[in-house]
Scaffold this motif. Structure first.
Motif, PDB file in Angstrom:
ATOM      1  N   LEU A  77       0.887  -1.154   0.000  1.00 17.74           N
ATOM      2  CA  LEU A  77       0.000   0.000   0.000  1.00 17.74           C
ATOM      3  C   LEU A  77       0.926   1.204   0.000  1.00 17.74           C
ATOM      4  O   LEU A  77       1.707   1.389   0.951  1.00 17.74           O
ATOM      5  CB  LEU A  77      -0.891   0.011   1.253  1.00 17.74           C
ATOM      6  N   LEU A  78       0.905   1.988  -1.076  1.00 17.53           N
ATOM      7  CA  LEU A  78       1.795   3.134  -1.162  1.00 17.53           C
ATOM      8  C   LEU A  78       1.398   4.175  -0.136  1.00 17.53           C
ATOM      9  O   LEU A  78       0.228   4.544  -0.033  1.00 17.53           O
ATOM     10  CB  LEU A  78       1.762   3.735  -2.566  1.00 17.53           C
ATOM     11  N   ASP A  79       2.385   4.656   0.631  1.00 14.19           N
ATOM     12  CA  ASP A  79       2.132   5.602   1.714  1.00 14.19           C
ATOM     13  C   ASP A  79       3.232   6.659   1.716  1.00 14.19           C
ATOM     14  O   ASP A  79       4.287   6.473   2.321  1.00 14.19           O
ATOM     15  CB  ASP A  79       2.086   4.860   3.050  1.00 14.19           C
ATOM     16  N   THR A  80       2.963   7.777   1.037  1.00 14.50           N
ATOM     17  CA  THR A  80       3.967   8.841   0.963  1.00 14.50           C
ATOM     18  C   THR A  80       4.142   9.557   2.298  1.00 14.50           C
ATOM     19  O   THR A  80       5.089  10.306   2.466  1.00 14.50           O
ATOM     20  CB  THR A  80       3.589   9.870  -0.129  1.00 14.50           C
ATOM     21  N   GLY A  81       3.249   9.311   3.237  1.00 15.93           N
ATOM     22  CA  GLY A  81       3.376   9.904   4.563  1.00 15.93           C
ATOM     23  C   GLY A  81       4.231   9.085   5.508  1.00 15.93           C
ATOM     24  O   GLY A  81       4.534   9.524   6.618  1.00 15.93           O
ATOM     25  N   ALA A  82       4.642   7.896   5.074  1.00 18.01           N
ATOM     26  CA  ALA A  82       5.481   7.033   5.918  1.00 18.01           C
ATOM     27  C   ALA A  82       6.946   7.248   5.556  1.00 18.01           C
ATOM     28  O   ALA A  82       7.312   7.229   4.386  1.00 18.01           O
ATOM     29  CB  ALA A  82       5.098   5.572   5.712  1.00 18.01           C
ATOM     30  N   GLN A 141      -1.732  -5.126  11.864  1.00 17.26           N
ATOM     31  CA  GLN A 141      -2.452  -6.353  11.517  1.00 17.26           C
ATOM     32  C   GLN A 141      -2.437  -6.561  10.003  1.00 17.26           C
ATOM     33  O   GLN A 141      -2.237  -5.625   9.247  1.00 17.26           O
ATOM     34  CB  GLN A 141      -3.900  -6.264  11.998  1.00 17.26           C
ATOM     35  N   GLY A 142      -2.678  -7.778   9.579  1.00 19.85           N
ATOM     36  CA  GLY A 142      -2.806  -8.078   8.156  1.00 19.85           C
ATOM     37  C   GLY A 142      -1.479  -8.383   7.494  1.00 19.85           C
ATOM     38  O   GLY A 142      -0.447  -8.531   8.149  1.00 19.85           O
ATOM     39  N   ASN A 143      -1.525  -8.463   6.168  1.00 18.03           N
ATOM     40  CA  ASN A 143      -0.343  -8.799   5.375  1.00 18.03           C
ATOM     41  C   ASN A 143       0.016  -7.715   4.380  1.00 18.03           C
ATOM     42  O   ASN A 143       0.753  -7.976   3.432  1.00 18.03           O
ATOM     43  CB  ASN A 143      -0.579 -10.118   4.630  1.00 18.03           C
ATOM     44  N   THR A 144      -0.506  -6.517   4.561  1.00 18.16           N
ATOM     45  CA  THR A 144      -0.208  -5.426   3.637  1.00 18.16           C
ATOM     46  C   THR A 144       0.947  -4.602   4.191  1.00 18.16           C
ATOM     47  O   THR A 144       0.928  -4.171   5.342  1.00 18.16           O
ATOM     48  CB  THR A 144      -1.450  -4.539   3.424  1.00 18.16           C
ATOM     49  N   VAL A 145       1.948  -4.382   3.342  1.00 18.94           N
ATOM     50  CA  VAL A 145       3.141  -3.625   3.703  1.00 18.94           C
ATOM     51  C   VAL A 145       2.952  -2.177   3.270  1.00 18.94           C
ATOM     52  O   VAL A 145       2.576  -1.915   2.120  1.00 18.94           O
ATOM     53  CB  VAL A 145       4.388  -4.220   3.002  1.00 18.94           C
TER      54      VAL A 145
END
Length: 168
Positions: A77-82, A141-145
């Protein structure tokens, strides 16, 4: 009398089986449509030749895409805030990632303890990088990076409408 109750039972059984089969067919028909709405990039081309990746936004407004960490398949999951790539603890165990120094990360839910790690390789489509910083989040939780800026900062990102293009 027994024949009538047997016929009635068989009739009801066939009616229930017919409904089960119809519901199963509807599920199969709409399963691909739901997958396409929730993860339109599920069939992303992962060839090394292409130095550009084009992603479609899902119906929640996120960019999800398959990729790899250390050669193992994952969902990003693309996260430009991370700042860094954030990997759920259970998934990190499956990927056999060694937790390093403990540090703290600020999230929408407050400050949490995470563990630094280095990834030998990260790939999204034909875009790959070696020796990328990340952290293991045991609270996630989950398997999404979450694919953060430790990977994305080396790319040119262009968003137009519901499309995000990433180039080297």
């Amino acid at each position: 009398m027994k024949q009538d109750s047997s016929r009635h039972f068989i009739g009801r059984l066939f009616a229930h089986l017919t409904w089960i089969i119809l519901l199963g067919l509807f599920y199969l028909m709409f399963q691909d449509r739901l997958l396409q709405q929730n993860n339109p990039n599920h069939a992303l081309n992962i060839s090394e030749e292409n130095q550009m990746v084009v992603l479609q936004r899902n119906r929640q407004g996120h960019y999800l895409a398959p990729g790899t960490i250390n050669g193992q398949p994952v969902r990003f999951l693309l996260d430009t805030g991370a700042t860094d790539i954030s990997i759920p603890g259970a998934l990190a165990d499956k990927l056999r990632l060694a937790p390093g120094r403990a540090s703290y990360a600020s999230t929408a839910n407050g400050t949490i303890k995470v563990y630094d790690t280095r990834l030998n390789s990260v790939a999204l489509g034909g875009l790959s990088q070696a020796n990328v910083s990340a952290h293991i989040n045991p609270h996630m939780q989950g398997n999404t990076v979450l694919l953060g800026m430790s990977f994305l900062q080396h790319l040119e990102l262009t968003q137009r409408g519901d499309t995000l293009t990433l180039k080297r």
